[in-house]
Design an enzyme around this catalytic site. Structure first.
Site, PDB file in Angstrom:
ATOM      1  N   LYS A 190      -5.608   6.922 -19.792  1.00 19.58           N
ATOM      2  CA  LYS A 190      -5.769   7.478 -21.147  1.00 19.58           C
ATOM      3  C   LYS A 190      -4.517   7.188 -21.986  1.00 19.58           C
ATOM      4  O   LYS A 190      -4.154   6.049 -22.137  1.00 19.58           O
ATOM      5  CB  LYS A 190      -6.073   8.974 -21.053  1.00 19.58           C
TER       6      LYS A 190
ATOM      7  N   TYR B  72     -12.807  17.642 -16.194  1.00 19.87           N
ATOM      8  CA  TYR B  72     -13.427  16.321 -16.264  1.00 19.87           C
ATOM      9  C   TYR B  72     -14.575  16.260 -15.234  1.00 19.87           C
ATOM     10  O   TYR B  72     -14.433  16.768 -14.113  1.00 19.87           O
ATOM     11  CB  TYR B  72     -12.366  15.247 -15.978  1.00 19.87           C
TER      12      TYR B  72
ATOM     13  N   ARG C  68       0.847  -1.214   0.000  1.00 17.82           N
ATOM     14  CA  ARG C  68       0.000   0.000   0.000  1.00 17.82           C
ATOM     15  C   ARG C  68       0.872   1.249   0.000  1.00 17.82           C
ATOM     16  O   ARG C  68       0.526   2.272  -0.580  1.00 17.82           O
ATOM     17  CB  ARG C  68      -0.960  -0.005   1.203  1.00 17.82           C
TER      18      ARG C  68
ATOM     19  N   ASP D 294      -3.857  19.323 -14.841  1.00 21.82           N
ATOM     20  CA  ASP D 294      -4.246  18.019 -15.369  1.00 21.82           C
ATOM     21  C   ASP D 294      -3.785  17.976 -16.826  1.00 21.82           C
ATOM     22  O   ASP D 294      -4.336  18.662 -17.689  1.00 21.82           O
ATOM     23  CB  ASP D 294      -5.772  17.833 -15.243  1.00 21.82           C
TER      24      ASP D 294
HETATM   25  N1  PLP Z   1      -8.670  13.879 -15.807  1.00 18.49           N
HETATM   26  C1  PLP Z   1      -9.187  13.864 -17.042  1.00 18.49           C
HETATM   27  C2  PLP Z   1      -8.879  14.986 -17.988  1.00 18.49           C
HETATM   28  C3  PLP Z   1     -10.022  12.814 -17.442  1.00 18.49           C
HETATM   29  O1  PLP Z   1     -10.545  12.824 -18.680  1.00 18.49           O
HETATM   30  C4  PLP Z   1     -10.312  11.779 -16.516  1.00 18.49           C
HETATM   31  C5  PLP Z   1     -11.186  10.662 -16.892  1.00 18.49           C
HETATM   32  O2  PLP Z   1     -11.840  10.681 -17.920  1.00 18.49           O
HETATM   33  C6  PLP Z   1      -9.760  11.844 -15.234  1.00 18.49           C
HETATM   34  C7  PLP Z   1      -8.928  12.904 -14.912  1.00 18.49           C
HETATM   35  C8  PLP Z   1     -10.039  10.786 -14.214  1.00 18.49           C
HETATM   36  O3  PLP Z   1      -9.332   9.634 -14.510  1.00 18.49           O
HETATM   37  P1  PLP Z   1      -9.777   8.137 -14.133  1.00 18.49           P
HETATM   38  O4  PLP Z   1     -10.985   7.823 -14.970  1.00 18.49           O
HETATM   39  O5  PLP Z   1      -8.582   7.311 -14.463  1.00 18.49           O
HETATM   40  O6  PLP Z   1     -10.109   8.130 -12.687  1.00 18.49           O
END
Ligand code: PLP
Length: 389
Positions: free
Chosen positions: A204, A107, A54, A179
């Site tokens: 992604k 997101y 962990r 992000d």
């Molecule tokens: N940040 C962005 C720009 C995203 O598009 C996403 C998910 O689509 C996330 C964060 C969250 O990621 P996760 O789905 O791996 O939790």
């Protein structure tokens, strides 16, 4: 391990973080599928760097070192998902009574985490149009402790000037988290532009094959990194060794994949602009993109995400998405498979309609994540669906 100062991105994405296994010579870092690590003696606890998976795991460490090299940071932490990375980062950097500035287009899960979870713990959030740095200055409060931007933003592709916002943040010693999921360090490196943390949903482009969900953060200073790792350990949201293994393999082709996917996206955007059933197309590489200058200045590529609206509104958009054959109707993006997503009913369903509309996430928005198939095949599938409208 390769030398960051000597080797190009393409060499580092293959070699950094990993070395032949010292006992067997295996070229790939093994999946250290273990809960715990036997200690030499009570006095030599953690001599080999690990106590319990962990808190840390050697396969995950290998991935963290690779991502650190690609993002050009001080260190990284990997997580079970992108949302686990966002949660731990916000929980590490924000306290009860603090204020956080967030891009108005983020997101949907980041919006949900802020408005429906962290706000219950006494943190306040302002959703700000960060495409104009003046709006960030205006939103600052004495209790602002974090600026969190997403650029390009999901799904509208609105950009934030990373250097300009980082300057505002640095002046007030407020961390700026970016992000960077949509462009990856191959095209955009937020830390080099002054940000403090670059965050990914590795689900992604980084892993890239629709195999696993994961997340990462790369920090520009040790103290922030340790505080986020501490929260990760408390929450129990470390990445698993199996996912780290898959992601290590995905990283090796990151530049090749995203380059080819972006070339496909550019051709698809061009095609869409010529079809009579299409109302408007948004792709950062098009001259019509309102922030083309910024897109060119802060990133070295336009990415493989685009969106469009068709004439005939929502119903026509739905019909189109239902008649595509090669494009899969699915949540997710950045994978080798081309995906089409209806953001309003899928990725941003929890966002109140009014907020969604003011952020430009319209009911008819059709989001495309362009994969690695042939551009001709992808275009011909779009054409057959558009021709039926
Ligand atoms: N940040 C962005 C720009 C995203 O598009 C996403 C998910 O689509 C996330 C964060 C969250 O990621 P996760 O789905 O791996 O939790």
């Amino acid at each position: 391990m390769s030398d960051n100062t000597k080797h190009s991105f393409q060499t580092r994405e293959v070699h950094d973080g990993v070395a032949p296994d010292p006992t067997t010579g295996a070229i790939l870092t093994p999946i250290y599928q273990t809960t715990t690590y036997v200690q030499e003696s009570v006095d030599r606890y953690m001599d080999k760097g690990y106590s319990y998976s962990r808190s840390g795991n050697p396969t995950v460490t290998a991935l963290e070192e690779k991502i650190t090299s690609l993002e050009n940071g001080v260190g990284s932490a990997c997580f079970a998902t992108g949302m686990a990375a966002t949660s731990a980062t916000m929980m590490a950097l924000l306290n009860h009574g603090d204020h956080c500035i967030l891009s108005d287009v983020v997101y949907g899960g980041t919006h949900r985490l802020s408005t429906q979870v962290l706000s219950r713990f006494g943190v306040s959030f302002s959703f700000v149009d960060t495409s104009d740095p003046a709006n960030v200055v205006q939103a600052l409060r004495s209790e602002t402790r974090l600026i969190f931007t997403e650029t390009p933003a999901n799904p509208t592709l609105k950009l934030t000037d990373i250097a300009a916002v980082s300057e505002i943040a640095n002046e007030k010693t407020i961390p700026h988290v970016v992000d960077n999921t949509f462009l990856t360090p191959y095209f955009q490196r937020p830390l080099e532009l002054g940000a403090d943390i670059s965050l990914h949903s590795t689900t992604k482009f980084i892993e890239g094959h629709n195999v696993s969900v994961g997340g990462s953060i790369t920090a520009n200073n040790e103290e922030m990194l340790e505080s986020i790792k501490f929260v990760r350990n408390c929450l129990g949201s470390n990445m698993t060794p199996m996912v780290a293994f898959y992601t290590l393999q995905g990283c090796k082709t990151l530049s090749t994949r995203i380059q080819a996917q972006s070339e496909n996206a550019a051709r698809i955007a061009d095609f869409l602009t010529t079809h009579s059933a299409v109302e408007r197309v948004c792709y950062p590489g098009l001259d019509s993109f309102p922030q083309k200058e910024l897109a060119t200045r802060q990133a070295s590529g336009f990415g493989s995400m685009l969106w469009f609206e068709v004439k005939g509104g929502v119903e026509a958009g739905k019909q189109l998405m239902n008649t595509l054959q090669l494009w899969s109707l699915a949540e997710n993006l950045g994978s080798v498979e081309s995906l089409v997503t209806h953001s309003v009913t899928m990725t941003h369903a929890d966002m109140p309609r009014e907020e969604r509309m003011s952020a430009g996430i319209t009911d008819g928005l059709v989001r495309l994540s362009t994969g690695l198939e042939s551009a001709e095949d992808l275009i011909s599938d779009l054409k057959q669906a558009l021709d039926r409208l």
